[in-house]
Structures are given as C-alpha cells and as structure tokens.
Design a protein around this motif. Structure first.
Motif, PDB file in Angstrom:
ATOM      1  N   ALA A  18      26.282  28.347  48.428  1.00 56.84           N
ATOM      2  CA  ALA A  18      26.176  27.137  47.618  1.00 56.84           C
ATOM      3  C   ALA A  18      27.328  26.162  47.860  1.00 56.84           C
ATOM      4  O   ALA A  18      27.134  24.941  47.785  1.00 56.84           O
ATOM      5  N   LEU A  19      28.515  26.669  48.151  1.00 62.75           N
ATOM      6  CA  LEU A  19      29.692  25.820  48.294  1.00 62.75           C
ATOM      7  C   LEU A  19      30.028  25.484  49.744  1.00 62.75           C
ATOM      8  O   LEU A  19      30.847  24.605  49.995  1.00 62.75           O
ATOM      9  N   GLY A  20      29.427  26.190  50.672  1.00 61.66           N
ATOM     10  CA  GLY A  20      29.731  25.946  52.076  1.00 61.66           C
ATOM     11  C   GLY A  20      29.005  24.733  52.601  1.00 61.66           C
ATOM     12  O   GLY A  20      28.073  24.235  51.965  1.00 61.66           O
ATOM     13  N   PRO A  21      29.411  24.239  53.773  1.00 61.05           N
ATOM     14  CA  PRO A  21      30.487  24.761  54.627  1.00 61.05           C
ATOM     15  C   PRO A  21      31.866  24.180  54.305  1.00 61.05           C
ATOM     16  O   PRO A  21      32.825  24.475  54.989  1.00 61.05           O
ATOM     17  N   GLN A  22      31.907  23.340  53.235  1.00 61.90           N
ATOM     18  CA  GLN A  22      33.200  22.724  52.920  1.00 61.90           C
ATOM     19  C   GLN A  22      34.259  23.728  52.490  1.00 61.90           C
ATOM     20  O   GLN A  22      35.456  23.551  52.760  1.00 61.90           O
ATOM     21  N   LEU A  23      33.819  24.796  51.801  1.00 67.68           N
ATOM     22  CA  LEU A  23      34.751  25.768  51.255  1.00 67.68           C
ATOM     23  C   LEU A  23      34.425  27.165  51.762  1.00 67.68           C
ATOM     24  O   LEU A  23      33.258  27.545  51.822  1.00 67.68           O
ATOM     25  N   ALA A  24      35.456  27.933  52.079  1.00 70.85           N
ATOM     26  CA  ALA A  24      35.290  29.349  52.403  1.00 70.85           C
ATOM     27  C   ALA A  24      35.552  30.115  51.112  1.00 70.85           C
ATOM     28  O   ALA A  24      36.667  30.097  50.587  1.00 70.85           O
ATOM     29  N   VAL A  25      34.532  30.759  50.576  1.00 75.22           N
ATOM     30  CA  VAL A  25      34.612  31.395  49.262  1.00 75.22           C
ATOM     31  C   VAL A  25      34.950  32.879  49.406  1.00 75.22           C
ATOM     32  O   VAL A  25      34.294  33.604  50.163  1.00 75.22           O
ATOM     33  N   TYR A  26      35.953  33.323  48.637  1.00 74.52           N
ATOM     34  CA  TYR A  26      36.371  34.719  48.666  1.00 74.52           C
ATOM     35  C   TYR A  26      36.423  35.280  47.242  1.00 74.52           C
ATOM     36  O   TYR A  26      37.419  35.103  46.523  1.00 74.52           O
ATOM     37  N   PRO A  27      35.352  35.947  46.803  1.00 75.04           N
ATOM     38  CA  PRO A  27      35.386  36.607  45.490  1.00 75.04           C
ATOM     39  C   PRO A  27      36.386  37.762  45.518  1.00 75.04           C
ATOM     40  O   PRO A  27      36.433  38.527  46.481  1.00 75.04           O
ATOM     41  N   VAL A  28      37.171  37.882  44.471  1.00 77.03           N
ATOM     42  CA  VAL A  28      38.194  38.922  44.393  1.00 77.03           C
ATOM     43  C   VAL A  28      37.664  40.083  43.552  1.00 77.03           C
ATOM     44  O   VAL A  28      37.238  39.886  42.412  1.00 77.03           O
ATOM     45  N   GLN A  29      37.691  41.281  44.126  1.00 71.91           N
ATOM     46  CA  GLN A  29      37.191  42.474  43.441  1.00 71.91           C
ATOM     47  C   GLN A  29      38.355  43.278  42.877  1.00 71.91           C
ATOM     48  O   GLN A  29      39.208  43.758  43.631  1.00 71.91           O
ATOM     49  N   LEU A  30      38.395  43.412  41.569  1.00 73.83           N
ATOM     50  CA  LEU A  30      39.445  44.201  40.933  1.00 73.83           C
ATOM     51  C   LEU A  30      39.072  45.681  40.931  1.00 73.83           C
ATOM     52  O   LEU A  30      37.886  46.026  41.014  1.00 73.83           O
ATOM     53  N   PRO A  31      40.051  46.570  40.824  1.00 73.20           N
ATOM     54  CA  PRO A  31      39.743  48.014  40.790  1.00 73.20           C
ATOM     55  C   PRO A  31      38.915  48.387  39.559  1.00 73.20           C
ATOM     56  O   PRO A  31      38.934  47.695  38.539  1.00 73.20           O
ATOM     57  N   GLY A  32      38.177  49.485  39.693  1.00 79.05           N
ATOM     58  CA  GLY A  32      37.468  50.046  38.554  1.00 79.05           C
ATOM     59  C   GLY A  32      36.027  49.629  38.407  1.00 79.05           C
ATOM     60  O   GLY A  32      35.383  49.982  37.416  1.00 79.05           O
ATOM     61  N   ARG A  33      35.469  48.930  39.403  1.00 81.77           N
ATOM     62  CA  ARG A  33      34.105  48.398  39.297  1.00 81.77           C
ATOM     63  C   ARG A  33      33.457  48.283  40.658  1.00 81.77           C
ATOM     64  O   ARG A  33      34.127  48.240  41.677  1.00 81.77           O
ATOM     65  N   GLU A  34      32.116  48.282  40.627  1.00 84.94           N
ATOM     66  CA  GLU A  34      31.310  48.085  41.832  1.00 84.94           C
ATOM     67  C   GLU A  34      31.834  48.954  42.977  1.00 84.94           C
ATOM     68  O   GLU A  34      31.937  50.173  42.823  1.00 84.94           O
ATOM     69  N   GLY A  35      32.185  48.380  44.092  1.00 88.77           N
ATOM     70  CA  GLY A  35      32.624  49.170  45.236  1.00 88.77           C
ATOM     71  C   GLY A  35      33.957  49.864  45.042  1.00 88.77           C
ATOM     72  O   GLY A  35      34.348  50.701  45.854  1.00 88.77           O
ATOM     73  N   ARG A  36      34.662  49.548  43.942  1.00 88.82           N
ATOM     74  CA  ARG A  36      35.961  50.170  43.663  1.00 88.82           C
ATOM     75  C   ARG A  36      35.903  50.988  42.371  1.00 88.82           C
ATOM     76  O   ARG A  36      36.917  51.187  41.700  1.00 88.82           O
ATOM     77  N   VAL A  37      34.716  51.470  42.037  1.00 89.91           N
ATOM     78  CA  VAL A  37      34.530  52.167  40.759  1.00 89.91           C
ATOM     79  C   VAL A  37      35.329  53.461  40.683  1.00 89.91           C
ATOM     80  O   VAL A  37      35.674  53.932  39.583  1.00 89.91           O
ATOM     81  N   ALA A  38      35.655  54.053  41.817  1.00 91.03           N
ATOM     82  CA  ALA A  38      36.416  55.300  41.808  1.00 91.03           C
ATOM     83  C   ALA A  38      37.899  55.079  41.501  1.00 91.03           C
ATOM     84  O   ALA A  38      38.621  56.042  41.201  1.00 91.03           O
ATOM     85  N   GLU A  39      38.355  53.842  41.552  1.00 91.21           N
ATOM     86  CA  GLU A  39      39.753  53.528  41.263  1.00 91.21           C
ATOM     87  C   GLU A  39      39.908  53.186  39.783  1.00 91.21           C
ATOM     88  O   GLU A  39      39.032  52.568  39.187  1.00 91.21           O
ATOM     89  N   PRO A  40      41.011  53.549  39.173  1.00 86.95           N
ATOM     90  CA  PRO A  40      41.211  53.196  37.758  1.00 86.95           C
ATOM     91  C   PRO A  40      41.440  51.702  37.589  1.00 86.95           C
ATOM     92  O   PRO A  40      42.138  51.079  38.391  1.00 86.95           O
ATOM     93  N   ALA A  41      40.838  51.151  36.561  1.00 88.76           N
ATOM     94  CA  ALA A  41      41.063  49.739  36.248  1.00 88.76           C
ATOM     95  C   ALA A  41      42.461  49.567  35.658  1.00 88.76           C
ATOM     96  O   ALA A  41      42.957  50.440  34.947  1.00 88.76           O
ATOM     97  N   PHE A  42      43.104  48.466  35.950  1.00 87.75           N
ATOM     98  CA  PHE A  42      44.416  48.185  35.377  1.00 87.75           C
ATOM     99  C   PHE A  42      44.281  47.910  33.879  1.00 87.75           C
ATOM    100  O   PHE A  42      43.363  47.219  33.447  1.00 87.75           O
ATOM    101  N   THR A  43      45.213  48.426  33.111  1.00 85.45           N
ATOM    102  CA  THR A  43      45.272  48.101  31.688  1.00 85.45           C
ATOM    103  C   THR A  43      46.558  47.356  31.349  1.00 85.45           C
ATOM    104  O   THR A  43      46.819  47.069  30.186  1.00 85.45           O
ATOM    105  N   ASP A  44      47.354  47.067  32.367  1.00 86.46           N
ATOM    106  CA  ASP A  44      48.595  46.308  32.209  1.00 86.46           C
ATOM    107  C   ASP A  44      48.481  45.031  33.035  1.00 86.46           C
ATOM    108  O   ASP A  44      48.256  45.084  34.248  1.00 86.46           O
ATOM    109  N   PHE A  45      48.638  43.897  32.381  1.00 85.73           N
ATOM    110  CA  PHE A  45      48.414  42.623  33.065  1.00 85.73           C
ATOM    111  C   PHE A  45      49.426  42.387  34.181  1.00 85.73           C
ATOM    112  O   PHE A  45      49.068  41.882  35.248  1.00 85.73           O
TER     113      PHE A  45
END
Length: 253
Positions: free
Chosen positions: A36-63
C-alpha cells in the motif's frame, strides 16, 4: 537476523518506515502495508518477542529492556531517511526510540503516533484487577480479539497473557523527558476509539519543537483496519513532503 525484522533492509532504500504494533498484537497487523505504501516507502514491521514467529521467546515486561532490545536490533538500519510509526503501545515505543536516536545524532525524519495519548498522562489501559474472562471481553470490545476465540480457551488464554505482559511493560515506564523532540510529529486518532480521545492525542504537540499535525479517521482503537486506505495515503503524503524538505537541507542524506 535478530527476529525483530522479517528481512534485512536494502541498503538502497530511499526512505524506510519502521512500524510498531499495538499491545497484544504482532507484526502481522501491518500485513499489506508494504504494497500500500510502496514504492515510495520501504516498510519494515517490527516483531517483538513473545508473539507470532517469536512466540517461544518471553515477552518483555520491562519497558527499558524492551527499548534496549529494539534499539540494538534496529540501530544499523536507522540511517539516512527513515520514520517511525507506532500504534497504541507501539507509539510509546517509537517515541522512546526516536529520543535515543536524537541523542545519537541520527534522528528520524518524523515520528508518527496513533491511538495513544500524550505520554505524560500514562498508558490508556490497565487490566490490573480484571480476571481473564473480563480481559477477553475487553479485547473483543476494542477489536483486539475475535469473538470466535471464546470457543478456544487455550488461544484466548495465550492472548490474555501476552496483553498482560505488554501492559506491564508500558506501565513500567519512567517519567517522560521534558525536552521536546526536534522532529515533526504526526498523530492519528480514531473517531470512535473507546480508549483514547482525539483531545488526549493532541497532547503530543507538546513533545515536538518542530511541527505537529493531528488527523482523526473513522474507526475505533484499531482504526487502521477500517480506515487503512486513508491512513496510508496520509502517511505517504506527509512523509513525502517531510522527506523532500529534509533532503533539500544542506548536509542531509
């Protein structure tokens, strides 16, 4: 690769947009944004631990530790022209990363925040004192969970645990620094958001020494699902203008 990004950024990117998801969610919330945003922008969604492909990693509870992890992973790519977009919890994370990058001398072209109030007021949601059933009903009400999940207690329980971890991280933040950021801030609100009013989001104006703009779009707390086309068009227009202004500044890259 650390897992925070699903691919290595291209060194030839003209303008990068790093996107940070809301609490209890994952990077898949930005599926379709690159197209939707291309080609002007290269979009990089950031995946945090503890979900989807990183579900085996503990989610951070400290900001602080969460910001440390994101900063370490993304620093090599926070160069040239780039911007940060954050939705709800993601807005707090994007703002914290922007402050670090300003200090390091590599600020983003702009900070884009959505569905999150002035950080000086604190997070807009707490589930302290709620049992899991009440949290599930809350998630359904704000659109963060399908009613279908009521039939699958294991999945619903995992979603509740993740939300609790994300909110614990949000509520562990220290005071927001008083010094305004020397970069533009663009803010977005949902017209029917049950958690955050547009007037609360307008408080982000106090966090920039540059320009500020607030736009309200149809929808609730996750209005990017209902008003995606309008949001995408606005992001492209705003970053196009801001990126062009920065590239014309002597010494900019």
């Amino acid at each position: 690769m650390t897992g925070y990004l699903d691919r290595l950024p291209d060194p030839d990117d003209r303008f990068r947009l790093f996107c940070f998801h809301h609490a209890g969610a994952g990077a898949s919330t930005f599926a379709g944004w690159a197209r939707a945003l291309g080609p002007q922008l290269a979009v990089y969604p950031v995946q945090l631990p503890g979900r989807e492909g990183r579900v085996a990693e503990p989610a951070f509870t400290d900001f602080g530790r969460l910001v440390d992890g994101v900063t370490t992973a993304l620093t090599p790519w926070l160069t040239g022209r780039y911007a940060l977009y954050g939705h709800s919890m993601g807005a707090a994370l994007a703002a914290a990363l922007a402050r670090r990058q300003v200090t390091r001398g590599h600020p983003p072209v702009a900070l884009l925040v959505a569905a999150y109030p002035d950080p000086r007021t604190g997070p807009p949601l707490s589930v302290a004192g709620l049992d899991d059933r009440e949290v599930i009903e809350l998630l359904i009400r704000v659109g963060g969970m399908s009613e279908v999940l009521r039939r699958y207690p294991d999945w619903a329980g995992a979603a509740v645990r993740l939300l609790r971890a994300d909110l614990a991280a949000l509520h562990s933040q220290g005071p927001t620094p008083d010094r305004p950021l020397p970069i533009p801030i663009r803010a977005y609100a949902g017209s029917a958001d049950p958690l955050v009013r547009a007037t609360q989001i307008a408080g982000w104006a106090g966090h920039t020494a540059s320009s500020f703009r607030l736009r309200t779009l149809p929808g609730g707390h996750l209005f990017h699902r209902e008003s995606g086309a309008a949001l995408h068009a606005d992001i492209v227009a705003e970053l196009g203008a801001l990126g062009a202004a920065r590239s014309s500044t002597p010494g900019s890259r």
